[in-house]
Design an enzyme around this catalytic site. Structure first.
Site, PDB file in Angstrom:
ATOM      1  N   GLU A 277      14.809  56.461 -27.892  1.00 45.08           N
ATOM      2  CA  GLU A 277      13.624  56.678 -27.053  1.00 45.08           C
ATOM      3  C   GLU A 277      13.970  57.490 -25.802  1.00 45.08           C
ATOM      4  OE1 GLU A 277      10.676  56.009 -28.105  1.00 45.08           O
ATOM      5  OE2 GLU A 277      11.383  54.954 -29.873  1.00 45.08           O
ATOM      6  N   GLU A 354      12.180  63.872 -33.899  1.00 45.14           N
ATOM      7  CA  GLU A 354      12.823  62.611 -34.277  1.00 45.14           C
ATOM      8  C   GLU A 354      14.302  62.824 -34.603  1.00 45.14           C
ATOM      9  OE1 GLU A 354      11.611  59.577 -34.001  1.00 45.14           O
ATOM     10  OE2 GLU A 354       9.759  60.460 -33.226  1.00 45.14           O
ATOM     11  N   ASP A 358      17.389  61.164 -32.617  1.00 50.60           N
ATOM     12  CA  ASP A 358      18.468  60.463 -33.335  1.00 50.60           C
ATOM     13  C   ASP A 358      19.830  61.033 -32.955  1.00 50.60           C
ATOM     14  OD1 ASP A 358      16.781  58.750 -34.637  1.00 50.60           O
ATOM     15  OD2 ASP A 358      16.858  59.773 -36.580  1.00 50.60           O
TER      16      ASP A 358
END
Length: 409
Positions: A277, A354, A358
């Site tokens: 996040e 995303e 990651d």
């Protein structure tokens, strides 16, 4: 072009969209029984995997029937001049265009919610209950409905009234004012959604002092990230499924962890999820998404301004008296193919973000706890491990679990 031709174009768009959606669903369903990739064989045991298969197939069948009902109801409403009927009811109460529009949309939204409630009730209290996910009480279900309708009436009604007022005052330039209104609202909600809206539905409590908070603080300090606001939300009052999200920016940035996530993952895994996040924030994904959303909104309003004054829009829906509110419905139906294309682009961008988040978690913390956390979350939500690639492109805002694991490892 005649109103009749435009009517058939709208019907064609609705039917084709339904067919494409069902073809994608069918392709995805055919993949349910595909062998599980080696990298994911530790996600489920045999019993759990059979349960996940049953869950996916149950939702697939339910989706077919609910979407068929929606299709036939929508087509019937168009063919039998439902919008003309509702418009006449609204006009019987007032001659003021803003009041008429608010009554019109109020009737449409309330009727739509009433019609969809049995389906959402069945999904929550039958399907989700059967597979052990549901924690929602009937009282919470009803209160959520009431709160949602009130918020839609107050906020949505207020924004709609302002847009129509600017349309009356400025005509073709209204789109600039509408864009400004929605932009201010979007930025405001990005900043204060967790503080103002979430408490209406959930309880949020600051993460207590302890080893978890110490580990989170140590990680945040190591990457130069000032994170004072970490909250636990009582997601378990509705479902056993877990989640975490980042909201706000500047002094209002905060991380919210579902209590189900905190209970399911160990501390290293939670820090890894939080590192992901933080990666979104550090990579400015929230800002990029906000800019993209604002730009798309501006484009949509501009295109709307070009066509909204054309009475064919209202006539195509069988409404005799042209109006902004009926034209808005017709425009929304005609614009849906463009909306689908922009959705594909935004999903692609989201999946890219995303991967970047990651990678940030892997490089600034560890890959392994993020991998195990993703597997646990997938297992606990009975996720599909073998989705069809076309379905992923059309509907997934995140990469598949397999792609994320391969990228991280």
């Amino acid at each position: 072009m005649t109103a009749t031709t435009l009517f058939y174009i709208i019907i064609f768009i609705i039917v084709i969209s339904f067919v494409i959606d069902k073809v994608l669903d069918h392709l995805n369903a055919k993949n349910y029984d595909n062998p599980v990739p080696d990298e994911l064989k530790d996600v489920y045991d045999d019993t759990e995997y059979k349960k996940s298969q049953a869950y996916k197939k149950t939702n697939y069948k339910f989706g077919i029937w609910s979407s068929l009902f929606s299709l036939f109801f929508t087509l019937g409403f168009l063919v039998f001049d439902g919008f003309e009927f509702v418009d006449n009811i609204a006009r019987s109460y007032s001659d003021n265009p803003i009041i008429v529009a608010l009554i019109f949309f109020g009737i449409i939204m309330l009727a739509s919610d009433i019609i969809s409630t049995p389906f959402s009730y069945y999904r929550t209290f039958v399907i989700e209950e059967r597979f052990g996910f549901n924690k929602t009480t009937k009282k919470t279900f009803i209160l959520d409905k009431i709160k949602g309708l009130l918020m839609m009436a107050i906020i949505g009604g207020g924004i709609l009234a302002l847009i129509i007022w600017f349309y009356q005052q400025t005509q073709e330039l209204f789109w600039l004012y509408a864009w400004a209104i929605v932009t201010v609202f979007t930025v405001f909600m990005n900043m204060f959604y967790s503080k103002l809206v979430v408490p209406l539905f959930n309880k949020q409590t600051p993460l207590e002092d302890g080893t978890l908070r110490d580990k989170i603080s140590a990680y945040a300090t190591s990457v130069g990230f000032n994170l004072d606001k970490i909250f636990i939300i009582d997601g378990s009052k509705r479902s056993t499924k877990a989640n975490a999200y980042f909201s706000g920016f500047g002094s209002e940035k905060r991380v919210t962890l579902y209590d189900t996530l905190v209970n399911e993952l160990d501390e290293e895994e939670i820090v890894a999820v939080l590192a992901h996040e933080v990666g979104h924030y550090k990579k400015k994904h929230i800002i990029y998404n906000l800019i993209a959303s604002i730009a798309l909104t501006g484009l949509t309003f501009y295109i709307l301004s070009v066509f909204i004054s054309n009475q064919l829009l209202s006539n195509a829906l069988g409404v005799e008296i042209p109006s902004f509110h009926v034209g808005l419905i017709a425009f929304g139906l005609l614009y849906s193919p463009i909306s689908e294309v922009t959705s594909l682009v935004m999903n692609q961008l989201s999946r890219k973000f995303e991967y970047q988040a990651d990678d940030y978690a892997k490089n600034t913390y560890k890959a392994e706890p993020l991998v195990t956390s993703l597997k646990k979350l997938s297992k606990n939500s009975l996720s599909n491990l073998t989705p069809h690639p076309a379905y992923v492109v059309a509907h997934y805002s995140h990469p598949t679990l397999l792609d994320r694991v391969r990228n991280l490892m």
